[in-house]
Write a protein that holds these residues in place. Structure first.
Motif, PDB file in Angstrom:
ATOM      1  N   LEU A 172      -4.989 -17.852 -18.175  1.00  0.00           N
ATOM      2  CA  LEU A 172      -5.470 -17.646 -16.804  1.00  0.00           C
ATOM      3  C   LEU A 172      -4.376 -17.059 -15.917  1.00  0.00           C
ATOM      4  O   LEU A 172      -4.622 -16.143 -15.122  1.00  0.00           O
ATOM      5  CB  LEU A 172      -5.964 -18.967 -16.226  1.00  0.00           C
ATOM      6  CG  LEU A 172      -7.214 -19.568 -16.862  1.00  0.00           C
ATOM      7  CD1 LEU A 172      -7.547 -20.903 -16.216  1.00  0.00           C
ATOM      8  CD2 LEU A 172      -8.398 -18.620 -16.744  1.00  0.00           C
ATOM      9  N   LEU A 173      -3.162 -17.571 -16.052  1.00  0.00           N
ATOM     10  CA  LEU A 173      -2.060 -17.051 -15.248  1.00  0.00           C
ATOM     11  C   LEU A 173      -1.750 -15.608 -15.620  1.00  0.00           C
ATOM     12  O   LEU A 173      -1.431 -14.792 -14.749  1.00  0.00           O
ATOM     13  CB  LEU A 173      -0.822 -17.929 -15.441  1.00  0.00           C
ATOM     14  CG  LEU A 173      -0.879 -19.314 -14.799  1.00  0.00           C
ATOM     15  CD1 LEU A 173       0.337 -20.127 -15.192  1.00  0.00           C
ATOM     16  CD2 LEU A 173      -0.961 -19.204 -13.278  1.00  0.00           C
ATOM     17  N   ALA A 174      -1.850 -15.279 -16.913  1.00  0.00           N
ATOM     18  CA  ALA A 174      -1.590 -13.907 -17.339  1.00  0.00           C
ATOM     19  C   ALA A 174      -2.619 -12.949 -16.742  1.00  0.00           C
ATOM     20  O   ALA A 174      -2.272 -11.844 -16.293  1.00  0.00           O
ATOM     21  CB  ALA A 174      -1.595 -13.823 -18.864  1.00  0.00           C
ATOM     22  N   PHE A 175      -3.880 -13.349 -16.716  1.00  0.00           N
ATOM     23  CA  PHE A 175      -4.896 -12.507 -16.092  1.00  0.00           C
ATOM     24  C   PHE A 175      -4.629 -12.351 -14.593  1.00  0.00           C
ATOM     25  O   PHE A 175      -4.860 -11.279 -14.016  1.00  0.00           O
ATOM     26  CB  PHE A 175      -6.286 -13.082 -16.322  1.00  0.00           C
ATOM     27  CG  PHE A 175      -6.915 -12.662 -17.615  1.00  0.00           C
ATOM     28  CD1 PHE A 175      -7.051 -11.323 -17.936  1.00  0.00           C
ATOM     29  CD2 PHE A 175      -7.377 -13.605 -18.523  1.00  0.00           C
ATOM     30  CE1 PHE A 175      -7.629 -10.918 -19.135  1.00  0.00           C
ATOM     31  CE2 PHE A 175      -7.959 -13.216 -19.723  1.00  0.00           C
ATOM     32  CZ  PHE A 175      -8.088 -11.871 -20.030  1.00  0.00           C
ATOM     33  N   GLY A 176      -4.159 -13.424 -13.965  1.00  0.00           N
ATOM     34  CA  GLY A 176      -3.818 -13.323 -12.556  1.00  0.00           C
ATOM     35  C   GLY A 176      -2.726 -12.297 -12.303  1.00  0.00           C
ATOM     36  O   GLY A 176      -2.799 -11.512 -11.339  1.00  0.00           O
ATOM     37  N   ARG A 181      -0.273  -6.620 -11.190  1.00  0.00           N
ATOM     38  CA  ARG A 181       0.656  -5.584 -11.662  1.00  0.00           C
ATOM     39  C   ARG A 181       0.599  -5.491 -13.181  1.00  0.00           C
ATOM     40  O   ARG A 181       0.237  -6.441 -13.853  1.00  0.00           O
ATOM     41  CB  ARG A 181       2.092  -5.923 -11.235  1.00  0.00           C
ATOM     42  CG  ARG A 181       2.530  -7.335 -11.623  1.00  0.00           C
ATOM     43  CD  ARG A 181       3.787  -7.754 -10.889  1.00  0.00           C
ATOM     44  NE  ARG A 181       4.101  -9.159 -11.119  1.00  0.00           N
ATOM     45  CZ  ARG A 181       4.880  -9.597 -12.087  1.00  0.00           C
ATOM     46  NH1 ARG A 181       5.421  -8.741 -12.944  1.00  0.00           N
ATOM     47  NH2 ARG A 181       5.140 -10.886 -12.227  1.00  0.00           N
ATOM     48  N   ALA A 182       0.987  -4.368 -13.714  1.00  0.00           N
ATOM     49  CA  ALA A 182       1.114  -4.116 -15.150  1.00  0.00           C
ATOM     50  C   ALA A 182      -0.042  -4.720 -15.947  1.00  0.00           C
ATOM     51  O   ALA A 182       0.159  -5.630 -16.739  1.00  0.00           O
ATOM     52  CB  ALA A 182       2.445  -4.669 -15.657  1.00  0.00           C
ATOM     53  N   PRO A 183      -1.276  -4.226 -15.742  1.00  0.00           N
ATOM     54  CA  PRO A 183      -2.420  -4.854 -16.402  1.00  0.00           C
ATOM     55  C   PRO A 183      -2.338  -4.852 -17.924  1.00  0.00           C
ATOM     56  O   PRO A 183      -2.726  -5.830 -18.576  1.00  0.00           O
ATOM     57  CB  PRO A 183      -3.619  -4.029 -15.902  1.00  0.00           C
ATOM     58  CG  PRO A 183      -3.042  -2.756 -15.405  1.00  0.00           C
ATOM     59  CD  PRO A 183      -1.680  -3.098 -14.894  1.00  0.00           C
ATOM     60  N   ALA A 184      -1.834  -3.787 -18.535  1.00  0.00           N
ATOM     61  CA  ALA A 184      -1.795  -3.733 -19.998  1.00  0.00           C
ATOM     62  C   ALA A 184      -0.859  -4.790 -20.565  1.00  0.00           C
ATOM     63  O   ALA A 184      -1.203  -5.493 -21.526  1.00  0.00           O
ATOM     64  CB  ALA A 184      -1.366  -2.337 -20.459  1.00  0.00           C
ATOM     65  N   SER A 185       0.318  -4.928 -19.994  1.00  0.00           N
ATOM     66  CA  SER A 185       1.298  -5.901 -20.501  1.00  0.00           C
ATOM     67  C   SER A 185       0.783  -7.327 -20.372  1.00  0.00           C
ATOM     68  O   SER A 185       0.857  -8.121 -21.321  1.00  0.00           O
ATOM     69  CB  SER A 185       2.624  -5.750 -19.750  1.00  0.00           C
ATOM     70  OG  SER A 185       3.157  -4.457 -19.933  1.00  0.00           O
ATOM     71  N   VAL A 219     -10.136  -7.276 -14.459  1.00  0.00           N
ATOM     72  CA  VAL A 219      -9.034  -6.326 -14.625  1.00  0.00           C
ATOM     73  C   VAL A 219      -9.580  -4.917 -14.802  1.00  0.00           C
ATOM     74  O   VAL A 219      -9.086  -3.954 -14.195  1.00  0.00           O
ATOM     75  CB  VAL A 219      -8.159  -6.738 -15.825  1.00  0.00           C
ATOM     76  CG1 VAL A 219      -7.130  -5.640 -16.136  1.00  0.00           C
ATOM     77  CG2 VAL A 219      -7.445  -8.051 -15.542  1.00  0.00           C
ATOM     78  N   VAL A 220     -10.602  -4.769 -15.634  1.00  0.00           N
ATOM     79  CA  VAL A 220     -11.196  -3.451 -15.872  1.00  0.00           C
ATOM     80  C   VAL A 220     -11.792  -2.883 -14.585  1.00  0.00           C
ATOM     81  O   VAL A 220     -11.657  -1.690 -14.284  1.00  0.00           O
ATOM     82  CB  VAL A 220     -12.266  -3.549 -16.980  1.00  0.00           C
ATOM     83  CG1 VAL A 220     -13.085  -2.261 -17.054  1.00  0.00           C
ATOM     84  CG2 VAL A 220     -11.616  -3.836 -18.330  1.00  0.00           C
ATOM     85  N   PHE A 221     -12.440  -3.732 -13.796  1.00  0.00           N
ATOM     86  CA  PHE A 221     -13.086  -3.273 -12.559  1.00  0.00           C
ATOM     87  C   PHE A 221     -12.062  -2.857 -11.510  1.00  0.00           C
ATOM     88  O   PHE A 221     -12.283  -1.891 -10.772  1.00  0.00           O
ATOM     89  CB  PHE A 221     -13.973  -4.380 -12.008  1.00  0.00           C
ATOM     90  CG  PHE A 221     -14.678  -4.002 -10.735  1.00  0.00           C
ATOM     91  CD1 PHE A 221     -15.790  -3.164 -10.752  1.00  0.00           C
ATOM     92  CD2 PHE A 221     -14.219  -4.479  -9.509  1.00  0.00           C
ATOM     93  CE1 PHE A 221     -16.426  -2.803  -9.567  1.00  0.00           C
ATOM     94  CE2 PHE A 221     -14.843  -4.128  -8.321  1.00  0.00           C
ATOM     95  CZ  PHE A 221     -15.957  -3.296  -8.355  1.00  0.00           C
ATOM     96  N   LYS A 225      -8.374   3.162 -13.894  1.00  0.00           N
ATOM     97  CA  LYS A 225      -7.592   4.197 -14.565  1.00  0.00           C
ATOM     98  C   LYS A 225      -6.805   3.639 -15.739  1.00  0.00           C
ATOM     99  O   LYS A 225      -6.478   4.362 -16.682  1.00  0.00           O
ATOM    100  CB  LYS A 225      -6.631   4.851 -13.561  1.00  0.00           C
ATOM    101  CG  LYS A 225      -7.341   5.658 -12.485  1.00  0.00           C
ATOM    102  CD  LYS A 225      -6.340   6.332 -11.567  1.00  0.00           C
ATOM    103  CE  LYS A 225      -7.054   7.165 -10.500  1.00  0.00           C
ATOM    104  NZ  LYS A 225      -6.083   7.819  -9.586  1.00  0.00           N
ATOM    105  N   ARG A 226      -6.476   2.328 -15.677  1.00  0.00           N
ATOM    106  CA  ARG A 226      -5.713   1.706 -16.766  1.00  0.00           C
ATOM    107  C   ARG A 226      -6.559   0.680 -17.508  1.00  0.00           C
ATOM    108  O   ARG A 226      -6.030  -0.195 -18.188  1.00  0.00           O
ATOM    109  CB  ARG A 226      -4.465   1.042 -16.182  1.00  0.00           C
ATOM    110  CG  ARG A 226      -3.470   2.028 -15.597  1.00  0.00           C
ATOM    111  CD  ARG A 226      -2.307   1.344 -14.952  1.00  0.00           C
ATOM    112  NE  ARG A 226      -2.673   0.688 -13.698  1.00  0.00           N
ATOM    113  CZ  ARG A 226      -1.837  -0.005 -12.942  1.00  0.00           C
ATOM    114  NH1 ARG A 226      -0.574  -0.142 -13.312  1.00  0.00           N
ATOM    115  NH2 ARG A 226      -2.252  -0.566 -11.813  1.00  0.00           N
ATOM    116  N   ALA A 227      -7.874   0.799 -17.399  1.00  0.00           N
ATOM    117  CA  ALA A 227      -8.767  -0.185 -18.000  1.00  0.00           C
ATOM    118  C   ALA A 227      -8.714  -0.143 -19.527  1.00  0.00           C
ATOM    119  O   ALA A 227      -8.648  -1.177 -20.183  1.00  0.00           O
ATOM    120  CB  ALA A 227     -10.192   0.043 -17.520  1.00  0.00           C
ATOM    121  N   LEU A 228      -8.735   1.061 -20.081  1.00  0.00           N
ATOM    122  CA  LEU A 228      -8.766   1.179 -21.541  1.00  0.00           C
ATOM    123  C   LEU A 228      -7.493   0.641 -22.187  1.00  0.00           C
ATOM    124  O   LEU A 228      -7.574  -0.139 -23.148  1.00  0.00           O
ATOM    125  CB  LEU A 228      -9.005   2.636 -21.943  1.00  0.00           C
ATOM    126  CG  LEU A 228      -9.215   2.888 -23.437  1.00  0.00           C
ATOM    127  CD1 LEU A 228     -10.419   2.097 -23.950  1.00  0.00           C
ATOM    128  CD2 LEU A 228      -9.401   4.376 -23.708  1.00  0.00           C
TER     129      LEU A 228
END
Length: 238
Positions: A172-176, A181-185, A219-221, A225-228
């Protein structure tokens, strides 16, 4: 003049009078939780479990694995392998002892408290986060409501329960962080946490997977641009 004074106050960094938590200093929550943790640990010291019933299985399986046996072939087990092999690693690093698991579990409990406080602070504010974590400590973490003291976080009935909870909170914290910032990481971190939850208990994986689906959708929504890359990193690590 009133408008100028209000604007000046906001520019100086002071909280507006309408802040619902202006009366609750930032340091009170962590201090109260840390003090409660220490006091409950001291109060319950060495009164957590009957090692011959239930918790003894956790000790026995980890000891056998540390000696070279394999789960599911040498030792029958219905849950995932994560917790038993992690405990075997602790035995190999720090020696085969009840106290080894006690200290490692206290560290895990401290992490659970910290992550719970962070999750609820972001969602509900500092006061609610503090109250929630104090309830976790006072009601569940060191509890002994029956004759056999196995149903607590220090000497748990099954480590897969406490480890699965810790991993779910980490997810949960990682999704937050992925939303900030840095969605992929951070989605990769969330995916790894969910994958490890799968290796604990099915009862924990099902709600964790539902939360992961919602987190990934957010995150995708918000990061189209960085969703994929974010979704790919999550899936690969999971």
């Amino acid at each position: 003049m009133a408008g100028e004074e209000r604007t000046g106050t906001e520019h100086n960094g002071s909280k507006p009078a309408s802040d619902p938590e202006a009366w609750f200093p930032r340091w009170i929550g962590p201090l109260a939780i840390a003090l409660d943790f220490v006091l409950l640990t001291a109060w319950s010291w060495e009164k957590w479990a009957d090692v011959h019933i239930d918790f003894g299985n956790e000790l026995y399986v980890a000891w056998r694995l540390a000696e070279g046996d394999s789960l599911y072939s040498d030792i029958a087990q219905r849950n995932g392998p994560f917790s038993h092999y992690l405990n075997a690693v602790w035995f190999q690093l720090f020696g085969v002892s009840i106290r080894t698991l006690v200290f490692c579990n206290l560290a895990a409990l401290a992490a659970i408290c910290a992550m719970s406080w962070l999750v609820f602070r972001r969602a509900c504010g500092r006061f609610t986060a503090t109250a929630t974590t104090l309830v976790l400590l006072g009601v569940f973490a060191f509890s002994q409501y029956v004759g056999i003291g196995n149903y607590n976080y220090v000497t748990p009935y099954q480590h897969s329960q406490t480890h699965g909870l810790a991993l779910s909170l980490a997810m949960l914290l990682a999704f937050g962080e992925a939303l900030r910032r840095a969605p992929a990481s951070w989605c990769a971190v969330a995916g790894a946490a969910l994958g490890c939850v799968f290796l604990t208990k099915a009862e924990l994986f099902v709600p964790a997977a539902a939360a992961a689906a919602l987190g990934l959708a957010l995150v995708v929504f918000t990061s189209r641009k960085r969703a994929l890359p974010a979704a790919g990193a999550f899936a690969a690590m999971a």
